[in-house]
Design a protein around this motif. Structure first.
Motif, mmCIF file in Angstrom:
data_model
loop_
_atom_site.group_PDB
_atom_site.id
_atom_site.type_symbol
_atom_site.label_atom_id
_atom_site.label_comp_id
_atom_site.label_asym_id
_atom_site.label_seq_id
_atom_site.Cartn_x
_atom_site.Cartn_y
_atom_site.Cartn_z
ATOM 1 N N ALA A 95 -5.450 -3.280 25.787
ATOM 2 C CA ALA A 95 -6.021 -2.349 26.762
ATOM 3 C C ALA A 95 -7.179 -2.996 27.516
ATOM 4 O O ALA A 95 -7.318 -2.828 28.739
ATOM 5 C CB ALA A 95 -6.492 -1.082 26.053
ATOM 6 N N LEU A 133 -9.971 2.510 27.673
ATOM 7 C CA LEU A 133 -9.571 3.521 28.644
ATOM 8 C C LEU A 133 -10.802 4.242 29.202
ATOM 9 O O LEU A 133 -10.882 4.552 30.394
ATOM 10 C CB LEU A 133 -8.605 4.505 27.992
ATOM 11 C CG LEU A 133 -7.641 5.263 28.912
ATOM 12 C CD1 LEU A 133 -6.856 4.322 29.803
ATOM 13 C CD2 LEU A 133 -6.691 6.118 28.075
ATOM 14 N N ALA A 165 -1.826 3.513 31.383
ATOM 15 C CA ALA A 165 -1.544 3.469 29.950
ATOM 16 C C ALA A 165 -0.177 4.089 29.696
ATOM 17 O O ALA A 165 0.063 5.250 30.047
ATOM 18 C CB ALA A 165 -2.613 4.230 29.186
ATOM 19 N N PRO A 196 -7.991 5.261 35.998
ATOM 20 C CA PRO A 196 -6.796 5.092 35.178
ATOM 21 C C PRO A 196 -5.903 6.328 35.179
ATOM 22 O O PRO A 196 -6.318 7.441 35.518
ATOM 23 C CB PRO A 196 -7.375 4.843 33.781
ATOM 24 C CG PRO A 196 -8.667 5.606 33.790
ATOM 25 C CD PRO A 196 -9.208 5.472 35.184
ATOM 26 N N ALA A 216 -2.231 7.877 32.768
ATOM 27 C CA ALA A 216 -1.497 7.680 31.513
ATOM 28 C C ALA A 216 -0.178 8.438 31.554
ATOM 29 O O ALA A 216 -0.097 9.540 32.112
ATOM 30 C CB ALA A 216 -2.330 8.143 30.323
#
Length: 538
Positions: free
Chosen positions: A53, A84, A96, A157, A159
């Motif tokens: 990550a 994250l 992600a 970000p 996911a």
């Protein structure tokens, strides 16, 4: 296609050809799809989920382009939590891909392997966009929406979850390309108001955050037009070349803050200036932010401009000449101010000598990856930075141990330039096992570990602020040279800045796998007087 194949195809359609990953049973069908994609996709596997990550984070910060990591659910997800969180706080476009238990069992608390209550709820608190892909046919649309979200309003970000039984299900899939990121139209009235304020300003200043990194030419032109100093700290370093006398760092920004009558914030929260240093009725504030909710968080600005910094600045540059006062060069004045501040900063003698050695050997376009260490703190204040995206810093999370694995991602994404990672002995051991990944994937990162056998900043604060009552700050370390050598990395130990220069030169020239340089150091002068500075207005 299987759902795994549909996701791989969709990532490739978005120009994403690298996955940072740690495989596991929940994602087996996805990894089989990656295998089937052959050389069109690179898979860099790590030794710990936090490693992959952080690598994705580093690649995103170095390039500004979307990067992807993939891990199993539950503990795999939680192990990536700090990275994250950093991606969110640094507005990094990291996607992600998180596995899940069988889709029909989600939320039933049956005790499946890696089951976690409300995994989707946990993820939603770390990113702005999250969803679960329920079937193959939905994958292209959902991948496109996730990537689009990372560049709409505030970047950051996203996911996507996928159940372990969903990855391998097959059905017809209609492929889909990228969706356009929504950019609000530029508010021409606000541009005109900003141009009038700046044109009449006597002492304007520009403050840059991470959102200015892709607007360096525009910031440089605006600074010259206004003869306005440009301040950058952590995420804003390198937007204006440090060799320009108008390029200033945090201490000189603070010293000049009482004089400023109009400040332009470009992609910065402006948190320290507005909430710590203070404001008054004589200060006008112009905010340029991607997030429409950002400008009024600290205080209501006089002008708010919402959208991508570069086109907004171009509009401002076009409008400004009609209002701008004639301005004399501030070169001599700023050189004098810079010289006085350098004199004040000379108390940081050990840090300065090390940073001078680093700057002498790191090429102009080489990338420096900051860490939570005494050298890192000093670098934010004193190290010259010449180009955007060449000073990678964790921003307001500032979490210990982020640097080494993040730097591996920086170097992997930018194999065309040397990358230097600095760490203290405390921070380095957070992800030191990723030396194995660096050797396995031939990542030519050069790392310097400054070893004082302590959590140095913790110990310094205990000594200075708590009467020397030190606790839980002394460390026992391995021999870092032998440790790195056992992985197959190139290694050196140096004792002084001159030896460090020579070792850096050899490391940057090697370009075949990682290099670790250990440098034992003693106590260093505190930088905090130049960082935690008092209110000076209002």
């Amino acid at each position: 296609m299987t759902t795994g194949q549909a996701v791989v195809s969709s990532l490739l359609a978005h120009g994403i050809d690298t996955i940072y990953a740690l495989p596991g049973v929940h994602n087996d069908h996805f990894f089989d799809a990656l295998y089937g994609a052959g050389n069109s996709v690179r898979v860099l596997h790590s030794r710990h989920e936090q490693g992959c990550a952080y690598m994705a984070l580093g690649a995103a910060l170095a390039t500004g382009k979307p990067q992807v990591y993939c891990v199993v659910p539950g503990p795999g997800l939680l192990n990536t939590g700090a990275a994250l969180l950093n991606a969110y706080s640094t507005n990094a476009p990291v996607l992600a891909l998180i596995g899940q238990i069988p889709q029909s069992a989600i939320g039933r608390d049956l005790g499946h392997l890696h089951e976690i209550r409300d995994q989707a709820g946990i993820i939603a608190r770390l990113v702005d966009h999250s969803a679960r892909i329920p079937r193959a046919a939905d994958a292209p649309r959902m991948v496109a929406a996730a990537v689009q979200s990372m560049f709409t309003d505030r970047p950051g970000p996203a996911a996507l979850e996928v159940g372990m039984d969903v990855w391998g299900r097959t059905e017809p899939v209609a492929e889909m390309g990228p969706l356009p990121a929504f950019q609000p139209p530029i508010d021409e009235d606000a541009v005109a108001a900003g141009a009038k304020l700046l044109g009449a300003a006597k002492n304007p200043m520009i403050i840059c955050g991470g959102g200015a990194q892709d607007a360096s030419p525009e910031v440089t032109e605006l600074s010259a037009m206004l003869q306005a100093p440009v301040a950058g700290y952590r995420r804003g370093r390198g937007v204006l070349d440090s060799r320009d006398p108008l390029s200033i760092t945090l201490p000189l920004c603070h010293a000049m803050w009482p004089e400023v009558d109009v400040v332009v914030s470009v992609g910065s929260r402006l948190q320290q200036q507005l909430t710590v240093w203070g404001t008054d009725k004589n200060l006008k504030v112009i905010r340029i932010d991607a997030d429409p909710d950002e400008p009024e968080r600290a205080c209501k600005p006089d002008v708010a401009l919402i959208g991508d910094a570069a086109p907004i600045l171009r509009a401002l540059l076009k409008a400004l000449p009609a209002h701008n006062a004639k301005r004399a060069s501030r070169k001599e004045e700023m050189e004098e101010r810079q010289a006085k501040m350098r004199k004040r900063l000379e108390v940081l003698v050990p840090q300065l000598a090390i940073l001078e050695a680093i700057r002498a050997e790191l090429p102009e376009d080489g990338i420096f990856v900051d860490e939570v260490t005494q050298i890192g703190f000093a670098a934010r204040l004193t190290m010259p930075v010449y180009k955007p995206r060449t000073f990678i810093s964790p921003g307001y999370q500032d979490n210990l141990g982020w640097g080494f694995a993040t730097a591996l991602g920086v170097q992997d994404a930018r194999r065309d330039v040397p990358v230097l990672s600095i760490s203290g002995d405390g921070g380095f051991l957070y992800t030191a096992s990723e030396l194995a990944s660096a050797v396995r994937h031939n990542i030519p990162l050069v790392t310097v570990v400054f070893n004082n056998n302590a959590y140095g900043n913790v110990k310094l604060i205990q000594q200075e602020w708590y009467g020397g009552r030190t606790i839980a700050s002394d460390l026992v370390n391995p021999d870092f040279v032998k440790f790195a050598d056992s992985f197959g990395a190139a290694t050196e130990r140096v004792e002084n800045p001159d030896e460090l220069r020579a070792a850096l030169r050899r490391g940057f020239n090697r370009r075949t796998g990682p290099t670790l340089i250990e440098m034992p150091v003693g106590p260093m002068p505190s930088p905090w007087d130049f960082i935690m500075m008092p209110r000076v207005r209002g």
